[in-house]
Motif scaffolding. Sequence first.
Motif, PDB file in Angstrom:
ATOM      1  N   CYS B 102     -10.237  -9.072 -20.474  1.00 40.50           N
ATOM      2  CA  CYS B 102     -10.750  -8.208 -19.403  1.00 40.50           C
ATOM      3  C   CYS B 102     -10.169  -8.639 -18.071  1.00 40.50           C
ATOM      4  N   ALA B 103     -10.165  -9.938 -17.837  1.00 43.52           N
ATOM      5  CA  ALA B 103      -9.636 -10.457 -16.571  1.00 43.52           C
ATOM      6  C   ALA B 103      -8.173 -10.055 -16.416  1.00 43.52           C
ATOM      7  N   SER B 104      -7.436 -10.164 -17.477  1.00 40.14           N
ATOM      8  CA  SER B 104      -6.014  -9.802 -17.432  1.00 40.14           C
ATOM      9  C   SER B 104      -5.835  -8.333 -17.043  1.00 40.14           C
ATOM     10  N   CYS B 105      -6.591  -7.448 -17.695  1.00 39.77           N
ATOM     11  CA  CYS B 105      -6.465  -6.010 -17.416  1.00 39.77           C
ATOM     12  C   CYS B 105      -6.812  -5.716 -15.960  1.00 39.77           C
ATOM     13  N   ILE B 106      -7.944  -6.243 -15.525  1.00 36.85           N
ATOM     14  CA  ILE B 106      -8.426  -5.914 -14.183  1.00 36.85           C
ATOM     15  C   ILE B 106      -7.496  -6.489 -13.123  1.00 36.85           C
ATOM     16  N   THR B 107      -7.119  -7.741 -13.294  1.00 37.12           N
ATOM     17  CA  THR B 107      -6.236  -8.395 -12.322  1.00 37.12           C
ATOM     18  C   THR B 107      -4.943  -7.615 -12.162  1.00 37.12           C
ATOM     19  N   SER B 108      -4.378  -7.297 -13.288  1.00 39.93           N
ATOM     20  CA  SER B 108      -3.076  -6.653 -13.275  1.00 39.93           C
ATOM     21  C   SER B 108      -3.141  -5.310 -12.559  1.00 39.93           C
ATOM     22  N   TYR B 109      -4.155  -4.521 -12.895  1.00 41.42           N
ATOM     23  CA  TYR B 109      -4.199  -3.180 -12.300  1.00 41.42           C
ATOM     24  C   TYR B 109      -4.582  -3.227 -10.825  1.00 41.42           C
ATOM     25  N   THR B 110      -5.478  -4.148 -10.486  1.00 45.41           N
ATOM     26  CA  THR B 110      -5.868  -4.260  -9.077  1.00 45.41           C
ATOM     27  C   THR B 110      -4.664  -4.635  -8.223  1.00 45.41           C
ATOM     28  N   HIS B 111      -3.880  -5.551  -8.754  1.00 43.88           N
ATOM     29  CA  HIS B 111      -2.712  -5.980  -7.982  1.00 43.88           C
ATOM     30  C   HIS B 111      -1.665  -4.877  -7.903  1.00 43.88           C
ATOM     31  N   ARG B 112      -1.565  -4.098  -8.950  1.00 42.81           N
ATOM     32  CA  ARG B 112      -0.645  -2.958  -8.914  1.00 42.81           C
ATOM     33  C   ARG B 112      -1.026  -2.005  -7.772  1.00 42.81           C
ATOM     34  N   ASP B 113      -2.326  -1.758  -7.628  1.00 41.58           N
ATOM     35  CA  ASP B 113      -2.787  -0.902  -6.527  1.00 41.58           C
ATOM     36  C   ASP B 113      -2.393  -1.485  -5.185  1.00 41.58           C
ATOM     37  N   TYR B 114      -2.542  -2.789  -5.093  1.00 44.56           N
ATOM     38  CA  TYR B 114      -2.242  -3.476  -3.844  1.00 44.56           C
ATOM     39  C   TYR B 114      -0.754  -3.359  -3.509  1.00 44.56           C
ATOM     40  N   MET B 115       0.079  -3.443  -4.532  1.00 48.14           N
ATOM     41  CA  MET B 115       1.528  -3.432  -4.290  1.00 48.14           C
ATOM     42  C   MET B 115       2.079  -2.030  -4.059  1.00 48.14           C
ATOM     43  N   VAL B 116       1.799  -1.115  -4.948  1.00 47.36           N
ATOM     44  CA  VAL B 116       2.555   0.136  -4.946  1.00 47.36           C
ATOM     45  C   VAL B 116       1.703   1.394  -4.832  1.00 47.36           C
ATOM     46  N   SER B 117       0.457   1.280  -4.347  1.00 45.57           N
ATOM     47  CA  SER B 117      -0.276   2.531  -4.166  1.00 45.57           C
ATOM     48  C   SER B 117       0.323   3.324  -3.008  1.00 45.57           C
ATOM     49  N   ASN B 118       0.954   2.639  -2.053  1.00 45.42           N
ATOM     50  CA  ASN B 118       1.792   3.339  -1.086  1.00 45.42           C
ATOM     51  C   ASN B 118       2.921   2.409  -0.667  1.00 45.42           C
ATOM     52  N   PRO B 119       3.998   2.974  -0.092  1.00 46.44           N
ATOM     53  CA  PRO B 119       5.187   2.140   0.139  1.00 46.44           C
ATOM     54  C   PRO B 119       5.058   1.177   1.315  1.00 46.44           C
ATOM     55  N   ALA B 120       3.909   1.166   2.010  1.00 50.20           N
ATOM     56  CA  ALA B 120       3.828   0.399   3.254  1.00 50.20           C
ATOM     57  C   ALA B 120       4.087  -1.092   3.041  1.00 50.20           C
ATOM     58  N   LEU B 121       3.467  -1.650   2.003  1.00 48.72           N
ATOM     59  CA  LEU B 121       3.601  -3.097   1.810  1.00 48.72           C
ATOM     60  C   LEU B 121       5.049  -3.479   1.515  1.00 48.72           C
ATOM     61  N   ILE B 122       5.672  -2.722   0.618  1.00 46.06           N
ATOM     62  CA  ILE B 122       7.063  -3.020   0.247  1.00 46.06           C
ATOM     63  C   ILE B 122       7.971  -2.839   1.461  1.00 46.06           C
ATOM     64  N   THR B 123       7.698  -1.790   2.254  1.00 46.35           N
ATOM     65  CA  THR B 123       8.511  -1.556   3.448  1.00 46.35           C
ATOM     66  C   THR B 123       8.392  -2.729   4.405  1.00 46.35           C
ATOM     67  N   LYS B 124       7.162  -3.129   4.659  1.00 50.43           N
ATOM     68  CA  LYS B 124       6.946  -4.216   5.614  1.00 50.43           C
ATOM     69  C   LYS B 124       7.619  -5.494   5.132  1.00 50.43           C
ATOM     70  N   GLN B 125       7.474  -5.746   3.847  1.00 49.54           N
ATOM     71  CA  GLN B 125       8.086  -6.936   3.277  1.00 49.54           C
ATOM     72  C   GLN B 125       9.609  -6.893   3.412  1.00 49.54           C
ATOM     73  N   MET B 126      10.165  -5.724   3.147  1.00 44.89           N
ATOM     74  CA  MET B 126      11.621  -5.562   3.243  1.00 44.89           C
ATOM     75  C   MET B 126      12.081  -5.807   4.677  1.00 44.89           C
ATOM     76  N   LEU B 127      11.361  -5.209   5.639  1.00 43.48           N
ATOM     77  CA  LEU B 127      11.777  -5.359   7.030  1.00 43.48           C
ATOM     78  C   LEU B 127      11.594  -6.793   7.501  1.00 43.48           C
ATOM     79  N   THR B 128      10.565  -7.458   6.976  1.00 45.75           N
ATOM     80  CA  THR B 128      10.310  -8.829   7.410  1.00 45.75           C
ATOM     81  C   THR B 128      11.350  -9.792   6.857  1.00 45.75           C
TER      82      THR B 128
END
Lengths: 296, 252
Positions: B102-128
């Motif tokens: 259960c922990a594996s499933c929840i962790t993985s999906y929650t983090h996926r939301d954090y990373m790619v639910s919108n491009p802002a994080l990846i953009t900021k990381q790229m620019l930084t």
Amino acid sequence: MRGLDSLASGVSRSSSDLPSVLFASPAMDLEPQLASITFATNNPTLTTITLEKPFCMFNVSIPKNVSYQVNLYVMVNSGSIWNAAVKDNRSFPINSTFQETAGGQTAPYKAASFILPPCGDLPNLDKVGDMSKIAEIMSTYLVRVGDNTYCLLDPNFEGTCNPPLVRATEYRFKYVLVNTSSGFVEDQTLWSQPIQTNQISPYLEIDTWPGRRSGAMIVITSILSSLVFFLLLGFVAAVIFSFVSMGSSDLETQHESQISQEVVPKAQGTLETSYSSVNRRQSLDQAEVYTSKLQD
Amino acid sequence: MAAEKGSPAVVGLLVFGNIIILLSGLALFAETVWVTADQYRVYPLLGVSGKDDVFAGAWIAIFTGFSLFVVASFGIGAVLCYSRGMLLTYLVLMLIVYVFECASCITSYTHRDYMVSNPALITKQMLTYYNAPTSQGRELTRFWNRVMIEQQCCGTSGPLDWVSFTSAFRKAISEAEFPWPPLCCRRDANFNPLSEEGCKLGYQDYLFTKGCFDHIGHAIDSYTWGISWFGFAILMWTLPVMLLAMYYYTIL
């Protein structure tokens, strides 16, 4: 829209239509246009603005022996734009530079000048897909304001300096047709609509909050959490229930053994004497049982 | 103790259910090994962000996948031996594995939301980090260079990412010099830019106008789908089997 934009949108139009359409209105009604996004994805940039060259904008019938050039004037958008003159009182084009006009803030400055592109030489946009022709098409059809980053720094620079524009500032542009042999201004376009240079925002201000959680995450989290709860509950219930039932079944077996203890002696009692010699090496507890039975 | 042996139907169901768990545990194990092997090679993106929970989920699932295989095999033995002790051990072990999965499933999906639910994080990381002179910067620069060449894309949402925002790259190279990294330019077979000028100007045939976010989002999504949804399906199957095993334990 005139120039390349209209051409780009009307590529399918038959080529015989184009000249008549393009010649229809005089330059007095026209204004410089931003280049098509096909040619310049990043336009305007921070310091440059790319315009289309004035194709067939000027309603002149060009004699073979006279050559024309086009001057591009740039001015920061302000209230005084309508009084801004691009020719002096003798009808010569002004030659003020970027430095003299404080970057176009006080008056228009001449940013570029080029030979009037012949109207017959319309951009053949069928060639746009042809890689080898694109560089040529771009230099022929586009003029980039703010392109020259070095001319301000070079004291020996001669010619028209076209230094970078200021970011986040609105500019207006005007094409002026000059007769190269007489030096007179023969025609001019309107001032363009204000075009703003790009604004850059700091990357630290990008909001990385993921916003609403996805439905899948909510489903997985809530269902799995409650399932674990139910499973633990079931496990505890099973353990407790089995302990309880084990306790009761222990009582049952004890009861059974008591009954058997009552029954067995009767059976064994008769055989007791004959077994006693045989079972001499029995374990201690069994011996005790037997002694108790003997007492019975 | 084993006088009352339970109905053969319950035993049959338990054995069948455990065989399915065993097989899917093995499949989960294999699948998450595939995830941690990181075929799309997006690990630097997650590593640099300081959180790599998608991969943490995968590592947990490697453990739980194999554990499911072992414990379910043991469970079959326990059921067929009619042993209360073995069955209790099976239930306890299975519960532990269940919680971890259960922990594996929840962790993985929650983090996926954090990373790619919108491009802002990846953009900021790229620019930084792109072109930044730190070890993280070098790692992420390598990553972006490779992705932009391989996927023929530029920036996160497109080349305009590089000109709309300040960045470590912009600090080093002014916009007039090059508005976006030169690797955004379309290249010929010899890896020479088709037209550097055209690329600087942003002519569409000379520049990758597509953003790389689709590729990155797809990679992270497929990892998470594998870990979370497959794990979820296994857990949904395991639940009734365990409940049945608990019932069987009480009647054994």
